[in-house]
Scaffold this motif. Structure first.
Motif, short mmCIF file in Angstrom:
data_model
loop_
_atom_site.label_atom_id
_atom_site.label_comp_id
_atom_site.label_asym_id
_atom_site.label_seq_id
_atom_site.Cartn_x
_atom_site.Cartn_y
_atom_site.Cartn_z
N GLU A 322 2.86 6.76 -30.28
CA GLU A 322 2.48 7.98 -30.43
C GLU A 322 1.36 8.09 -31.48
OE1 GLU A 322 6.50 9.47 -31.10
OE2 GLU A 322 6.58 9.98 -29.04
N GLU A 325 -2.10 7.32 -29.75
CA GLU A 325 -2.36 8.43 -28.97
C GLU A 325 -3.13 9.31 -29.87
OE1 GLU A 325 -0.51 11.02 -25.21
OE2 GLU A 325 0.94 10.04 -26.76
N TRP A 373 0.40 8.11 -19.96
CA TRP A 373 -0.87 7.61 -20.27
C TRP A 373 -1.48 7.45 -18.82
CZ3 TRP A 373 -0.53 3.66 -24.86
CH2 TRP A 373 -0.31 4.48 -25.93
N ILE A 379 -6.61 7.45 -21.21
CA ILE A 379 -6.04 5.99 -21.64
C ILE A 379 -5.79 5.31 -20.48
CG2 ILE A 379 -4.33 4.85 -22.96
CD1 ILE A 379 -3.74 7.37 -24.57
#
Length: 391
Positions: A322, A325, A373, A379
């Motif tokens: 996280e 991200e 993702w 991503i």
């Protein structure tokens, strides 16, 4: 010749194999770590055999740099087995299978600044290590914490690595076998430049002072040593290095803590306007959230992120993914997991089965993150080995 970065299946450890052109008839080869027990035979040996088959006239197979970033068993064990294979060949009077040109490694006693065996003498060694399944300078009177036991075993393996390298006449930490720190001049490896960024000298000095104050000749004993090392893993001075070849950069982080990596990069003058841009980042410490913050991924911008872990010890932590991200904002990136997310979750659950905090999919599972993702356009995920990045 292509610049190729391979992250070999290494269970809960690291094992990277990098090859690139050097203007000759073979590639320059760099091996970074060898993974925990089992990885040499299951992954590394097989990959090196493939290289031997491609260059059959090259006997032994040259490894320009073998780097052990950290004394932990999940980095060092496979390298010891590689050197063991060389020693076995000598005993059998057959050609050695491998020829490491340089071995880059900071042993624990080197970090202390004294001769090999210093730590063992300081805590009253030698003694049997039967509880760890093999000989060595440390033992605990009672069954040790598994993490502390692994660290002590790693110390013994670091001693073995040094002894094997000396016996096999492998050059260590050229040109003078001194400790590898951020003040060392860049090294030329074929057509590439390898720059050691960390550990920093001030980290080493702090660790030495703390060692002699708390656990030096006054002697706190092996049990206290185990606890101290368990609590102080970030201080064990993992090597951080930047490799550059033909404009492509790879940041190798070992098990270093995120803030320590940032400090080392900043001291080296690599951070410009608050950012360091690299092509490949080996995410530190297998994606453990103990060593990362969102700001780490905001400052160090990569195109490719390698996470080497299998769920054991809880790595990679969901919180770390996280952070990655969030910290990468809207940039398009590539993330590579050496073990697929579902496999990591299964292993994580098994690891937590005897822990106080049990596995909770809502808190710990990384599969939902990876699935999200995979459905995004930002991503790109390689969900499990083999991992191969070509430039």
């Amino acid at each position: 010749m292509v610049f190729r970065i391979e992250a070999l299946p290494a269970k809960y450890g690291d094992c990277l194999f990098l090859t690139f052109g050097n203007g000759g008839d073979r590639p320059t080869r760099i091996l970074v770590d060898g993974g925990p027990p089992g990885v040499f035979n299951a992954s590394l040996k097989i990959r090196l055999r493939k290289e031997q088959q491609a260059f059959q006239d090259e006997v032994p197979l040259k490894l320009d740099v073998v780097m052990v970033s950290h004394i932990d068993q999940d980095h060092i064990n496979g390298i010891i087995q590689l050197l063991d294979a060389m020693r076995d060949a000598d005993e059998q009077n057959v050609p050695r299978p491998y020829k490491p040109i340089w071995l880059l490694h900071n042993g624990f006693d080197a970090i202390l600044g004294e001769g090999e065996g210093t730590a063992a003498r300081d805590v009253g060694g030698p003694a049997s290590l039967a509880s760890f399944g093999g000989p060595g300078p440390f033992a605990l009177a009672t069954e040790p914490d598994p993490v502390a036991a692994a660290v002590l075993q790693s110390y013994n393996e670091a001693l073995k690595l040094g002894s094997l390298a000396s016996f096999l006449q492998v050059t260590r930490n050229p040109p003078d076998q001194s400790l590898l720190t951020g003040d060392r001049a860049p090294m030329s490896v074929g057509d590439a430049t390898l720059r050691i960024l960390g550990p920093l000298d001030e980290q080493i000095e702090e660790f030495r002072n703390e060692w002699h104050e708390k656990l030096g000749p006054a002697g706190a004993g092996p049990a206290a040593l185990a606890q101290y090392l368990d609590d102080s893993i970030p201080n064990l001075a993992s090597i951080v290095a930047l490799l550059e070849y033909d404009g492509t950069t790879v940041l190798l982080t070992g098990d270093a803590r995120g803030d320590v990596i940032i400090k080392a990069c900043d001291k080296a003058g690599l951070i410009k306007n608050g950012k360091l841009k690299v092509d490949v980042l080996k995410v530190p410490h297998h994606g453990s959230d103990r060593d990362l913050e969102t700001s780490f991924f905001e400052i160090i911008e990569a195109k490719h992120y390698i996470i080497s872990a299998n769920g054991h010890f809880g790595n990679p932590d969901r919180a770390s993914l996280e952070m990655l991200e969030q910290g990468t904002g809207n940039r398009k990136i590539n993330v590579y997991l050496t073990v697929a997310a579902q496999g990591c979750d299964t292993q994580h659950e098994a690891w937590r089965s005897n822990k106080t905090i049990k596995y909770d999919p809502a808190i710990h599972a990384i599969t939902p993150i990876i699935q999200r993702w995979q459905q995004s356009n930002r991503i790109t995920v390689s969900n499990g080995a083999p991992i191969q990045i070509d430039f």
